[in-house]
Design an enzyme around this catalytic site. Structure first.
Site, short mmCIF file in Angstrom:
data_model
loop_
_atom_site.label_atom_id
_atom_site.label_comp_id
_atom_site.label_asym_id
_atom_site.label_seq_id
_atom_site.Cartn_x
_atom_site.Cartn_y
_atom_site.Cartn_z
N HIS A 231 -8.96 4.20 16.61
CA HIS A 231 -7.92 3.59 17.45
C HIS A 231 -8.22 3.92 18.90
CE1 HIS A 231 -5.09 2.56 14.10
NE2 HIS A 231 -5.87 3.45 13.49
N HIS B 39 -13.48 2.83 11.59
CA HIS B 39 -12.01 2.90 11.70
C HIS B 39 -11.61 3.89 12.78
CE1 HIS B 39 -7.94 2.44 9.66
NE2 HIS B 39 -7.73 3.29 10.67
N GLN C 259 0.91 -2.34 14.49
CA GLN C 259 1.28 -0.95 14.17
C GLN C 259 2.71 -0.79 13.65
OE1 GLN C 259 -0.27 2.65 14.97
NE2 GLN C 259 1.24 2.57 13.34
N GLU D 33 -0.81 3.82 3.16
CA GLU D 33 -1.10 5.11 3.80
C GLU D 33 0.18 5.95 3.76
OE1 GLU D 33 -2.17 5.10 7.95
OE2 GLU D 33 -2.87 7.18 7.88
N HIS E 221 -4.52 -1.39 7.28
CA HIS E 221 -3.97 -0.09 6.91
C HIS E 221 -3.06 -0.37 5.72
CE1 HIS E 221 -5.23 0.95 10.95
NE2 HIS E 221 -4.82 2.19 10.82
N ASP F 275 -10.87 7.75 12.38
CA ASP F 275 -9.51 7.26 12.63
C ASP F 275 -9.02 7.67 14.02
OD1 ASP F 275 -7.11 6.01 12.26
OD2 ASP F 275 -6.46 7.18 10.54
FE FE2 Z 1 -5.85 3.99 11.45
#
Ligand code: FE2
Length: 429
Positions: free
Chosen positions: A64, A62, A156, A217, A214, A313
């Protein structure tokens, strides 16, 4: 280039002393230390571990890579919240170009490889209208051989928060992403969040892809989309290829409800990924005292038999400004704030870093360190799994498919005391 490699006298996670022989990119034999013949290998393809730890390669499930290395550009996330991180990224992504994404992602991938990582699952934002980040990461997937890269289509800003977002997600899927993503807690309403989950599951079924959302969160105990994902995965029998990332709201669920969700996840086969660096700083931001910790219920999930992986992450981006892309840092943060500091937790942390992460990204029987597994491994400057975590030990050698792809020479430390220069070692017997 040779795909043969020999590591002699290394200590496995189980505490065995072994020689590992790799031929043609595959582990040919794991022998008792001292039984291999170093003369059968080129000297440059041999490493004497002298009792140091060896593991299968690390995995980043995981990250980005479109946003990496942008912290402070165009501004820093001063509140430290997930929401401000999304706002800062919304500004930054206006300036994305393919070259910009590829350059930053490649640099971060080199950091990852130097830390022993040979497989990476990256999310790519599909709510940026040019989809240039998706395009860049898909190109890197084909161009780079030091890692096996998976790209997740990640909406996102939400799938139903703007009229074009759903089409952009579908376009990214058509472009050839590996995994379908989502972010139901970032939709405007509960109903749209549920639709966000079912849209992702429908896409995954139609295109035969895995899912990695996701999900939940947030610290809001009313954020309850993990149950929707697990239920859909159960009904459609796709739990084995479904991942719920973050699930931090589970931290704040009432125990009775959390117990239901944990059981449902276990029954469905859905895996969970916790991301300690990000969630340790993003969660609890709206709390007075006492401030909640930001991780999911790792102990209860594992006890129920749920696969729980661990990701870094963000690396130097609007959500997490720090880091060098090292999974041992992620584990180090987790062992502190999830109270995983007991002796028995050492094995659990390594299981999360290796086998669980391999399950999340869908690596099959080729993963491991035994005969006929892929010829990939990491040797640490530490003599035990505990010490490797304690020191976040340098990765002396990283081998992928029989080829050495990274090496680190440990730093030397000296202290001058009473006129004498003394060597300092952090090793313990
Ligand atoms: Fe993430």
């Amino acid at each position: 280039m040779s795909q043969d490699y020999l590591v002699t006298d290394a200590t496995t996670l189980d505490g065995e002393r072994v020689d590992v022989e790799i031929r043609d990119g595959t582990v040919e034999a794991v022998r008792e230390a001292g039984d291999a013949d170093p003369d059968a290998f080129e000297e440059c393809d041999t490493f004497g571990a002298d009792g140091r730890l060896v593991t299968p390669p690390l995995i980043e499930p995981h990250i980005h890579l479109d946003a990496t290395l942008t912290a402070g550009d165009p501004q820093w996330n001063e509140s430290g919240t997930l929401a401000e991180g999304i706002d800062v990224w919304a500004d930054r992504k206006q300036a994305l170009t393919k070259e910009d994404v590829k350059a930053r992602a490649t640099e971060t991938i080199e950091w990852l490889v130097s830390h022993g990582i040979t497989r990476v699952r990256t999310h790519a934002d599909t709510t940026e209208a040019s989809l240039v980040g998706v395009e860049a990461l898909l190109e890197l997937r084909e161009e780079l051989d030091v890692v096996d890269l998976q790209v997740v289509a990640f909406p996102q800003d939400g799938v139903f928060t703007a009229p074009e977002h759903e089409d952009l997600l579908r376009e990214a899927v058509e472009m050839g992403v590996d995994v379908i993503g989502g972010i139901p807690h970032n939709e405007h309403t509960r109903e749209d969040g549920v639709k966000g989950v079912t849209t992702a599951v429908d896409l995954a079924e139609r295109h035969g892809r895995p899912l990695d959302l996701h999900i939940d969160e947030t610290d809001d105990p009313g954020s309850r989309f993990t149950e929707v994902l697990a239920s859909e995965a159960l009904k459609r029998d796709i739990g084995e290829r479904t991942t719920a990332s973050h699930t931090t709201a589970m931290h704040s669920y009432p125990n009775a409800y959390a117990g239901k969700v944990v059981s449902l996840l276990a029954e469905s086969g859905v895996s969970v990924v916790t991301n300690p660096p990000d969630n340790s700083v993003l969660q609890g931001r709206y709390d007075d005292y006492p401030r909640r910790r930001g991780h999911t219920r790792i102990d209860q999930l594992r006890e129920a038999g749920v696969t729980v992986g661990i990701g870094h992450d963000s690396v130097v981006d609007p959500w997490y400004h720090y880091g060098v892309g090292d999974q041992l840092d992620a584990a180090f943060v987790l062992l502190h704030y999830a109270h995983m500091s007991g002796r028995d937790d050492v094995g659990a942390l390594w299981e999360m870093l290796t086998e669980a992460n391999a399950d999340v990204v869908g690596v099959g029987d080729e993963y491991g360190l035994e005969e006929d597994t892929e010829g990939s491994l990491v040797v640490y400057d530490a003599r035990s799994p505990f010490d490797a975590l304690r020191k976040r030990a340098p990765r002396l050698r990283v081998v992928k498919g029989g080829q050495e792809v990274a090496r680190t020479d440990p730093a030397t430390h000296t202290v001058t005391r009473g006129g004498d220069v003394r060597d300092v070692s952090y090793d313990r017997p």
